[in-house]
Write a protein that holds these residues in place. Structure first.
Motif, PDB file in Angstrom:
ATOM      1  N   GLU A 299     -46.073 -30.111  12.846  1.00 40.13           N
ATOM      2  CA  GLU A 299     -45.676 -29.059  11.911  1.00 40.13           C
ATOM      3  C   GLU A 299     -46.865 -28.362  11.274  1.00 40.13           C
ATOM      4  O   GLU A 299     -46.688 -27.513  10.394  1.00 40.13           O
ATOM      5  N   LEU A 300     -48.065 -28.692  11.728  1.00 47.85           N
ATOM      6  CA  LEU A 300     -49.260 -28.130  11.099  1.00 47.85           C
ATOM      7  C   LEU A 300     -49.857 -27.001  11.926  1.00 47.85           C
ATOM      8  O   LEU A 300     -51.058 -26.973  12.183  1.00 47.85           O
ATOM      9  N   TRP A 301     -49.020 -26.035  12.350  1.00 49.58           N
ATOM     10  CA  TRP A 301     -49.599 -24.821  12.920  1.00 49.58           C
ATOM     11  C   TRP A 301     -50.134 -23.980  11.760  1.00 49.58           C
ATOM     12  O   TRP A 301     -49.538 -23.891  10.694  1.00 49.58           O
ATOM     13  N   LEU A 302     -51.304 -23.388  11.967  1.00 44.68           N
ATOM     14  CA  LEU A 302     -51.980 -22.703  10.867  1.00 44.68           C
ATOM     15  C   LEU A 302     -51.972 -21.190  11.007  1.00 44.68           C
ATOM     16  O   LEU A 302     -52.212 -20.487  10.021  1.00 44.68           O
ATOM     17  N   ASP A 303     -51.740 -20.688  12.210  1.00 48.10           N
ATOM     18  CA  ASP A 303     -51.672 -19.241  12.422  1.00 48.10           C
ATOM     19  C   ASP A 303     -50.216 -18.837  12.602  1.00 48.10           C
ATOM     20  O   ASP A 303     -49.454 -19.499  13.326  1.00 48.10           O
ATOM     21  N   ASP A 304     -49.819 -17.756  11.967  1.00 47.73           N
ATOM     22  CA  ASP A 304     -48.407 -17.377  11.946  1.00 47.73           C
ATOM     23  C   ASP A 304     -47.856 -17.023  13.320  1.00 47.73           C
ATOM     24  O   ASP A 304     -46.646 -17.122  13.550  1.00 47.73           O
ATOM     25  N   ASP A 305     -48.715 -16.603  14.245  1.00 51.44           N
ATOM     26  CA  ASP A 305     -48.209 -16.169  15.549  1.00 51.44           C
ATOM     27  C   ASP A 305     -48.209 -17.292  16.594  1.00 51.44           C
ATOM     28  O   ASP A 305     -48.003 -17.034  17.780  1.00 51.44           O
ATOM     29  N   VAL A 306     -48.422 -18.536  16.167  1.00 48.85           N
ATOM     30  CA  VAL A 306     -48.374 -19.655  17.115  1.00 48.85           C
ATOM     31  C   VAL A 306     -46.934 -19.885  17.549  1.00 48.85           C
ATOM     32  O   VAL A 306     -46.033 -20.003  16.714  1.00 48.85           O
ATOM     33  N   GLU A 307     -46.711 -19.939  18.846  1.00 52.39           N
ATOM     34  CA  GLU A 307     -45.396 -20.288  19.396  1.00 52.39           C
ATOM     35  C   GLU A 307     -45.435 -21.748  19.810  1.00 52.39           C
ATOM     36  O   GLU A 307     -46.097 -22.110  20.773  1.00 52.39           O
ATOM     37  N   MET A 308     -44.718 -22.578  19.082  1.00 55.41           N
ATOM     38  CA  MET A 308     -44.746 -24.005  19.352  1.00 55.41           C
ATOM     39  C   MET A 308     -43.938 -24.353  20.608  1.00 55.41           C
ATOM     40  O   MET A 308     -42.806 -23.906  20.758  1.00 55.41           O
ATOM     41  N   PRO A 309     -44.520 -25.130  21.519  1.00 51.75           N
ATOM     42  CA  PRO A 309     -43.763 -25.599  22.685  1.00 51.75           C
ATOM     43  C   PRO A 309     -42.659 -26.556  22.246  1.00 51.75           C
ATOM     44  O   PRO A 309     -42.608 -27.011  21.098  1.00 51.75           O
ATOM     45  N   ARG A 310     -41.789 -26.882  23.204  1.00 48.24           N
ATOM     46  CA  ARG A 310     -40.758 -27.873  22.913  1.00 48.24           C
ATOM     47  C   ARG A 310     -41.393 -29.253  22.754  1.00 48.24           C
ATOM     48  O   ARG A 310     -42.432 -29.536  23.340  1.00 48.24           O
TER      49      ARG A 310
END
Length: 499
Positions: A299-310
């Motif tokens: 849950e620690l993505w830091l950039d707003d445009d990161v698309e998290m994989p499944r």
């Protein structure tokens, strides 16, 4: 090391050696003999972790053909590596990589700096941020309100509080992986979860495949459990896993367990994509290997445009191959020692049964606090605060290191809490020692490798920002000057590389 646990083909080794040719030599550096250049190249690959320790090297004739050099050159290089302790050989078994006796080994994990030392020392050893307030206080207050009914019971819940197990299961279901409470066990942090998994599946002497580099404390936990660690080198930069190497290790070493961090890998920050996750799950299933997926950073993505994989478990929803570990400690607060395991119900039952001989259960009050966060929306708000703080720290630390140490190399991850830095040819172990002298605590690369690899790296966490980040970079630069001038570790095993 008694024998090899993996192998490096001639073509693969030639390709890795070729990648070093673009690195500029220092001013006035004389061109070494061909055998010496080859020996130095292999040594550097071992120390950087790009060739694992205990990996069998190609036969002399095979490597000579792949490199278009004479067999005599390869034989002389191998002999030099044996003399230096970087190669071991046995008639009939070939030659495999090693590290010389006395080199710094990652013998311990990363212990937090004592609070009384924080006034004089900048601590870059522990990748953990202060608690996100007011959410910690509110969660504890909410837990106290829910505590009275539980206080009338014995308080032992080996599988975890039913309400929290159900809440965690619902969160997986909301992510697209249908999950029952029977597939969840609550643990004392992620470390407690992985310890239980290793004891259930691993056993003393079992092989466990691990990313190289990997999280230092987990590596030490597995060593102390008696596991034989089989390192699998990560792909370059932030590219994630090298699936060809993973398939080879799973096929040839047949590890009982494989441990991976797919989401903002610790320490590199790499994010594995959907295709890598699917292919690794398929390879583990074919090999009969239990794939332990640590998603404590998910849950620690830091950039707003990161698309998290499944999630990794999305490619094995029943949990027969993938065992997932989660935790509140990284995304929320390290002092909230609540973790969990998601797996097939029979695996959970086995883990719960074995727990009777370990810690019996996880503290009730902390479970209630996490359940309050999940049920009220406080978790999402607290994690958003955590992302904003980590992003600001990351950007300020990156700017400070680039300004003070322009020769250090790294790629900026888009999430997680750590920066994996190549130290411009300096020994990470010497830098760590020098850092203690100048007031900055930094973990050296070998802590994150198997048997002393990654000597040319350090890990920098996103735990300080602003003026403290700037001062940390100034002190790291002072430590680097100490190492460059020979003021640290004279006559000891760590060395300065000449790449």
């Amino acid at each position: 090391m008694a024998q090899w646990t993996s192998a490096v083909g001639a073509a693969q080794l030639a390709r890795l050696l070729g990648s070093q040719q673009d690195r500029p030599a220092g001013p006035g550096t004389r061109r070494p003999p061909a055998y010496r250049a080859l020996a130095d190249g292999i040594r550097l690959l071992v120390l950087e972790g790009r060739v694992p320790v205990a990996a069998r090297l190609p036969a002399e004739r095979e490597l000579a053909l792949a490199l278009s050099v004479s067999r005599t050159t390869v034989a002389a290089a191998y002999e030099a590596l044996r003399a230096e302790g970087f190669l071991e050989s046995r008639r009939g078994a070939g030659s495999w990589t090693a590290v010389p006796a006395g080199n710094p080994l990652p013998a311990r994990g990363l212990e937090p700096l004592p609070p009384e030392a924080l006034g004089s020392m900048i601590d870059l050893g522990c990748a953990a941020l202060p608690a996100p307030e007011p959410w910690l206080t509110r969660a504890v207050q909410g837990a106290l309100e829910e505590l009275p009914p539980y206080a009338h019971t014995h308080g032992d819940y080996p599988a975890g509080l039913p309400a929290l197990r159900s809440m965690i299961a619902d969160r997986y279901t909301a992510r697209g992986i249908p999950t029952m409470p029977e597939q969840i066990m609550v643990t004392t942090g992620a470390m407690g979860a992985i310890d239980a998994i290793c004891h259930l599946f691993g056993g003393r002497g079992e092989r466990i495949a691990v990313e190289s580099p990997s999280y230092a404390n987990i590596l030490q936990l597995m060593r102390e459990a008696g596991a034989r660690l089989v390192p699998v080198a990560m792909a370059e930069g932030l590219a994630g896993w090298d699936l060809d190497r993973w398939r080879q290790v799973l096929r040839e070493a047949a590890p009982r367990i494989a441990y991976v961090v797919a989401d903002f890998h610790n320490p590199t920050g790499a994010l594995a994509d959907d295709d890598q996750r699917r292919r690794l799950v398929d390879a583990a299933r074919s090999a009969g290997t239990v794939l332990v997926a640590d998603e404590t950073m998910s849950e620690l993505w830091l950039d707003d445009d990161v698309e998290m994989p499944r999630p990794v478990c999305a490619f094995d929803p029943a949990g027969s191959t993938v065992v997932t570990v989660g935790s509140a400690s990284k995304a929320f607060w390290a002092g909230m020692r609540i973790g969990w395991v998601r797996a097939a119900p029979d695996v959970i039952r086995s883990l719960v049964a074995a727990r009777a001989y370990a810690d019996l259960g996880t503290p009730v009050l902390e479970q209630l606090a996490v359940n309050w966060l999940f049920s009220t929306g406080g978790w999402e708000q607290a994690v958003q605060v955590r992302r904003e703080q980590a992003r600001e720290n990351r950007d300020e630390l990156v700017a400070a290191v680039r300004r003070e140490l322009p020769d250090w190399e790294f790629e900026v991850p888009r999430g997680g809490l750590t920066l994996w830095v190549r130290t411009g040819g300096l020994s990470g172990s010497r830098l760590a020692e020098a850092g203690e002298r100048v007031g900055v605590r930094v973990p050296s690369g070998p802590r994150f490798g198997v048997d002393g690899a990654f000597e040319g790296y350090v890990r920098l966490p996103f735990t300080v920002g602003g003026a403290v980040a700037e001062e940390a970079a100034v002190r790291l630069a002072a430590a680097a000057r100490l190492v460059e001038n020979g003021g640290v570790g004279a006559g000891e095993a760590p060395r300065t590389f000449v790449a």
